[in-house]
Motif scaffolding. Structure first.
Motif, PDB file in Angstrom:
ATOM      1  N   LYS A 262     -11.180  -2.975   6.997  1.00  0.00           N
ATOM      2  CA  LYS A 262     -10.064  -3.435   6.168  1.00  0.00           C
ATOM      3  C   LYS A 262      -9.196  -2.234   5.745  1.00  0.00           C
ATOM      4  O   LYS A 262      -7.989  -2.354   5.601  1.00  0.00           O
ATOM      5  CB  LYS A 262     -10.656  -4.121   4.917  1.00  0.00           C
ATOM      6  CG  LYS A 262      -9.682  -4.909   4.087  1.00  0.00           C
ATOM      7  CD  LYS A 262      -9.634  -6.375   4.466  1.00  0.00           C
ATOM      8  CE  LYS A 262      -8.371  -7.062   3.967  1.00  0.00           C
ATOM      9  NZ  LYS A 262      -8.456  -7.618   2.628  1.00  0.00           N
TER      10      LYS A 262
ATOM     11  N   PRO B 237       0.812  -1.222   0.000  1.00  0.00           N
ATOM     12  CA  PRO B 237       0.000   0.000   0.000  1.00  0.00           C
ATOM     13  C   PRO B 237       0.849   1.278   0.000  1.00  0.00           C
ATOM     14  O   PRO B 237       1.963   1.286   0.513  1.00  0.00           O
ATOM     15  CB  PRO B 237      -0.792  -0.079   1.307  1.00  0.00           C
ATOM     16  CG  PRO B 237      -0.547  -1.436   1.861  1.00  0.00           C
ATOM     17  CD  PRO B 237       0.706  -1.959   1.258  1.00  0.00           C
TER      18      PRO B 237
ATOM     19  N   THR C 186      -5.249  -1.842   6.146  1.00  0.00           N
ATOM     20  CA  THR C 186      -4.404  -1.770   4.956  1.00  0.00           C
ATOM     21  C   THR C 186      -3.644  -0.456   4.840  1.00  0.00           C
ATOM     22  O   THR C 186      -2.470  -0.450   4.504  1.00  0.00           O
ATOM     23  CB  THR C 186      -5.274  -1.949   3.692  1.00  0.00           C
ATOM     24  OG1 THR C 186      -6.061  -3.114   3.862  1.00  0.00           O
ATOM     25  CG2 THR C 186      -4.411  -2.101   2.447  1.00  0.00           C
ATOM     26  N   TYR C 187      -4.339   0.649   5.100  1.00  0.00           N
ATOM     27  CA  TYR C 187      -3.748   1.944   4.729  1.00  0.00           C
ATOM     28  C   TYR C 187      -3.214   2.764   5.899  1.00  0.00           C
ATOM     29  O   TYR C 187      -2.696   3.851   5.694  1.00  0.00           O
ATOM     30  CB  TYR C 187      -4.762   2.772   3.930  1.00  0.00           C
ATOM     31  CG  TYR C 187      -5.190   2.119   2.649  1.00  0.00           C
ATOM     32  CD1 TYR C 187      -4.273   1.916   1.611  1.00  0.00           C
ATOM     33  CD2 TYR C 187      -6.507   1.674   2.455  1.00  0.00           C
ATOM     34  CE1 TYR C 187      -4.655   1.308   0.432  1.00  0.00           C
ATOM     35  CE2 TYR C 187      -6.898   1.063   1.278  1.00  0.00           C
ATOM     36  CZ  TYR C 187      -5.968   0.888   0.269  1.00  0.00           C
ATOM     37  OH  TYR C 187      -6.349   0.289  -0.902  1.00  0.00           O
TER      38      TYR C 187
END
Ligand code: ZN
Ligand code: ZN
Length: 936
Positions: free
Chosen positions: A517, A39, A521-522
């Motif tokens: 999520k 990412p 993820t970020y």
């Protein structure tokens, strides 16, 4: 010729609309949370919802977009979260002003109706800045656009508030805060603007209680506040006064005795009379001085929340109070001065310029004001936030900004987070009207504002909530009082400082406190791009909140960009009339040219001096690329597809040179992007595309391109021509997204997929170029440089000696070594064609003939025999005439510039221009004289 064709001129507007629409439709900006690749995420500094795109936003958005497009093309799972900030006071004021046009006051409407009105305003106008960001080409994930008052983000705000309160890190207390008596609210430090004003410094005598003959003189710019004095401070080491510490003075106009205290921080031994009045309720420094005393000094409030003298200031002589009660502070000042004069306490008055704090929304004078407010206890949050920067877990670029950060964080004060307005996140605290009867003072009636910080709670009701009121803080509204079961509860009417919700932005926008999520993820995000003026108010608070609630930094790096100033280096402001409007620039020169200009000037640690002419210059760059592309398209076969590899033996020296340069530049660009050297990215690409590819390579390739169809070398050159253009477009795409897409889409299909072979529908999702080291050849770069120097030198000679362009000449090159001669020999064909040389002699022992023009390049001397080419007598004549003419000009300008009267009186630009002209003349005469000498 290739089947597709570019129009003659580049029309930015239609191209920009077309491709932005295409990208959005194809969802290229949307990040797939399930993508496997590493990412890369950025959150936008949310602009105020009331905002309109200014030059700072434009720079900020451009730099973010460059990184985001680069990373996306590099295959990273790239997310750029956009959004806007509800901007509490700013937005409330905009709507209030709008209502005022119809003579409507928010108090008449009541809170609920007013807040609804603001939402209505937001729906209608709040999208303006978002649309302007789109015109900049920003490739944000618009599906994930957030607003700080979205339900999700509001949930995060409540969660953080309640948790910090449970942890004892949020409390309610009476503190001195900045108060706007017009807006009726606390202001954060950033919301106070300081202006220098002419005022007076009043010297007042305070007689000692035990001996009225001895008087201490204090100086103040605000004599009316003396009614709230609770001490006089002296320096404990001051020999004049140190024996007086512990004694008292009789405060004039009152029957209050106040102590003389020692305070080495408040009193500067070197300055003034050495005695300082202390008014803890109306001055920030005095407030702290009061806290340093044991016991603390009393705080006497002399003003109400409209900055008028209260009717109940203690100890004031009744006749005095009668005269000034209810008067605004400024008016009371004159009256107090008069009273002091009448009674013999005024020693003298001096003129004195001093800084006055004003409300940034309404320009009223801001008062330091003692009132109950909510605070975040910041020190426990600041300590880990200091550590992560010390450890390098968060890096500032440029590094120097760390010091600014540390200085503030190490001296951090508790953060006042409550605001007495209606637009914002209402504080999740309730009070019981039964239990807190004594400390909740409620008055009904519009506009009734009592003493102290009173809050209009609901329609028509104004409540003063004493500092001792027991707040019930929880995530959901309580049904009844947990102590007495009463249902008579009221919610705290205050809202939170706007920065409270933006402090949570890096994780609240990803769905926190829910376990999404996206957060997984970020978060942490990769980098934050922002300007230096919000390091304290935003960057530091995000680091504190991120560490406290996510146990991880919110971003790894913080890139602090420069300020954009006008061409003279002045700050842009409406009053100076030097504002450059991004939208006007975009209309005039196109988005790409504007973006490229900002990038080209974005050097680390240096402010940007911007002028529209500079943008015009880069518009010419866009046109240059356009025209070069047209040339390429015209010189590709109709059925062009890359028929030869870049490694074919049919490839020419110029082909190998441009490939080597392309890959060197690719390497430089990648390295500069990694280091956030945006200006280096721009200048490498500018120089390569304009000077090397357009100016040289297109010329060098012409002879080969004009060979017959089917020739292997022609095919090889076509391949290189298209490849270098295509790769340059991809390198340039992050800075100039629109023109690169337009040209790229027009390229023959085969020319677009040279590296991957896969079908790709847009340059923005094509791979970002990576250097092929095998194609970098320093030897070839050196050889070609030499032949280019040679061509330039001969072209110069032709120009200066006035040699007809059609005339074929002889050139003799005396090289320093045999080896150099051999290198030059290999590329001599280019020199012959591009400099129109019929005979080129290269050697170590070439002699210098008579009547030659000469030039020197690295490693060689060049001679061009002039006999037979020029009529030497006529040419000498011409040169002498020109020298005579220019000498006259030089004389005129020298005279003018040595005239002191002219230099002093003429505008600076005129003098500068003339000086530059004189310099140019002198250089030109030097050259003419040199040419003349060659003919001797
Ligand atoms: Zn105000
Ligand atoms: Zn109760």
């Amino acid at each position: 010729m290739s089947e597709k064709e570019l129009p003659k001129a580049y029309d930015p507007k239609s191209v920009e609309e077309k491709w932005y629409g295409f990208w959005t439709e194809k969802k290229y900006f949307h990040a797939d949370v399930n993508a496997r690749s590493t990412p890369f995420s950025i959150v936008i500094p949310p602009p105020n919802v009331t905002g309109s795109l200014h030059i700072g936003h434009a720079l900020n958005a451009t730099l973010q977009d460059i990184l985001v497009r680069w990373m996306r093309m590099s295959g990273r799972n790239t997310l750029w979260v956009p959004g806007t900030d509800h901007a509490g006071i700013a937005t409330q004021n905009v709507v209030e002003r709008q209502l005022a046009k119809n003579d409507v006051d928010r108090h008449m409407m009541g809170r609920e109706a007013f807040v609804q009105e603001v939402w209505k305003w937001k729906q209608e106008y709040g999208g303006r800045i978002i649309n302007q960001l789109k015109r900049m080409g920003a490739s944000c994930d618009w599906d994930r656009e957030r607003f700080t008052m979205d339900p999700g983000l509001s949930k995060a705000v409540i969660e953080v508030f309640v948790t910090l309160h449970e942890e004892g890190l949020i409390y309610r207390g009476e503190r001195l805060i900045n108060w706007c008596p017009r807006c009726h609210t606390a202001l954060s430090d950033i919301e106070v603007e300081h202006e220098d004003e002419k005022g007076k410094l009043y010297h007042i005598a305070y007689p000692l209680s035990h001996d009225h003959a001895i008087r201490l003189t204090v100086a103040t710019t605000r004599p009316e506040t003396m009614l709230g004095d609770t001490a006089v401070a002296v320096h404990p080491l001051d020999p004049r006064y140190k024996d007086l510490i512990g004694k008292t003075v009789d405060l004039p106009l009152t029957n209050r005795k106040i102590p003389i205290i020692g305070d080495s921080i408040l009193v500067d031994l070197e300055f003034g009379t050495g005695a300082v009045k202390v008014t803890p309720a109306h001055d920030f420094n005095d407030y702290e001085a009061g806290q340093r005393q044991k016991p603390e000094l009393p705080r006497i409030k002399i003003l109400n929340d409209r900055a008028e003298i209260r009717g109940d200031v203690p100890d004031v002589l009744p006749d005095v109070l009668k005269r000034i009660a209810g008067k605004p502070a400024k008016k009371a000042r004159g009256m107090v001065v008069e009273l002091l004069q009448e009674r013999g306490f005024m020693v003298k008055t001096d003129d004195h310029a001093h800084s006055v704090g004003k409300c940034y929304r309404c320009k009223s004078i801001v008062e330091p004001y003692l009132s109950p407010q909510w605070f975040v206890k910041t020190r426990p949050l600041a300590e880990p936030a200091i550590k992560v920067v010390e450890d390098g877990r968060v890096e500032f670029v440029p590094r120097g900004w760390e010091n600014t950060y540390f200085e503030w964080m190490r001296n951090i004060k508790d953060w006042c987070i409550s605001r007495q307005i209606w637009w914002g996140h209402q504080i999740p605290a309730w009070y019981c009207r039964n239990c807190d009867k004594g400390v909740l003072i409620s008055k009904i009636g519009v506009g009734v504002i009592g003493e102290g910080a009173s809050r209009p709670a609901a329609s028509g009701e104004v409540v003063t909530i004493g500092v001792d009121a027991a707040a019930i803080v929880q995530r959901e509204a309580p049904k009844q009082c947990p102590r007495c079961d009463s249902h008579e509860l009221m919610r705290d009417p205050d809202v939170l400082d706007t920065w409270f919700s933006s402090a949570l932005w890096p994780f609240s926008t990803l769905g926190w406190p829910d376990k999404t999520k996206e957060v997984e993820t970020y978060y942490p995000t990769s980098v934050l791009i922002t300007s230096f003026d919000i390091i304290f108010f935003w960057v530091a608070r995000m680091i504190m909140m991120g560490l406290h609630f996510k146990h991880e930094v919110p971003f790894r790096q913080v890139y602090i960009h420069a300020l954009v100033r006008d061409a003279e280096g002045q700050k842009m402001s409406k009053s100076k009339g030097n504002v450059i409007d991004p939208l006007v620039m975009i209309e005039q020169y196109g988005t790409d040219a504007f973006r490229f200009t900002l990038t080209a000037f974005a050097a680390q640690g240096r402010d940007i001096k911007l002028a529209p002419e500079r943008i015009e210059g880069y518009r010419n760059f866009a046109n240059k690329i356009w025209n070069a592309s047209r040339f390429v398209f015209m010189n590709l076969d109709e059925d062009y597809s890359p028929r030869s590899s870049l490694h074919t033996p049919h490839i020419s020296l110029a082909d190998r040179w441009i490939l080597s340069r392309l890959n060197s530049v690719t390497k430089d660009v990648q390295a500069a992007l990694v280091d956030y050297r945006f200006n280096d990215v721009a200048s490498s690409l500018y120089h390569f595309i304009w000077h090397e590819y357009c100016d040289w390579y297109l010329e060098l390739s012409k002879p080969v391109l004009y060979e017959e169809k089917g020739s292997a070398s022609r095919q090889a050159t076509q391949t290189v021509l298209a490849h270098v253009l295509e790769t340059s477009l991809r390198l340039l795409h992050p800075i100039m997204p629109f023109i690169t897409e337009e040209i790229w889409q027009t390229l023959p299909e085969g020319a677009r997929g040279l590296e991957s072979g896969a079908r790709i529908d847009s340059i923005m999702v094509s791979p970002y170029p990576v250097a092929d080291e095998k194609l970098i050849n320093a030897g070839i770069e050196r050889d070609m440089q030499m032949v280019m120097d040679l061509i330039m030198a001969i072209r110069n000679i032709r120009g200066e000696m006035n040699i007809a362009p059609s005339m074929q000449i002889t050139a003799i090159v005396r090289v320093e070594s045999k080896e150099l001669g051999e290198h030059l020999e290999k590329s001599s064909g280019y020199a012959k064609t591009l400099a129109r040389i019929k005979e080129l002699r290269i050697g170590v022992s070439e002699a210098k003939p008579r009547s030659v023009a000469t030039a020197v390049i690295a490693g060689a001397e060049i001679y061009v025999p002039l006999e037979g080419i020029l009529d030497l007598t006529q040419e000498r004549d011409r040169l002498q005439k020109e020298i005579a003419k220019i000498s006259k000009d030089i004389e005129v300008f020298s005279k003018k510039l040595s005239n002191k009267n002219f230099v002093d009186k003429a505008p600076k630009e005129v003098v500068e221009k003339d000086t530059a002209k004189l310099g140019e003349f002198k250089v030109k005469r030097e050259k003419l004289e040199q040419s003349l000498r060659m003919l001797e």
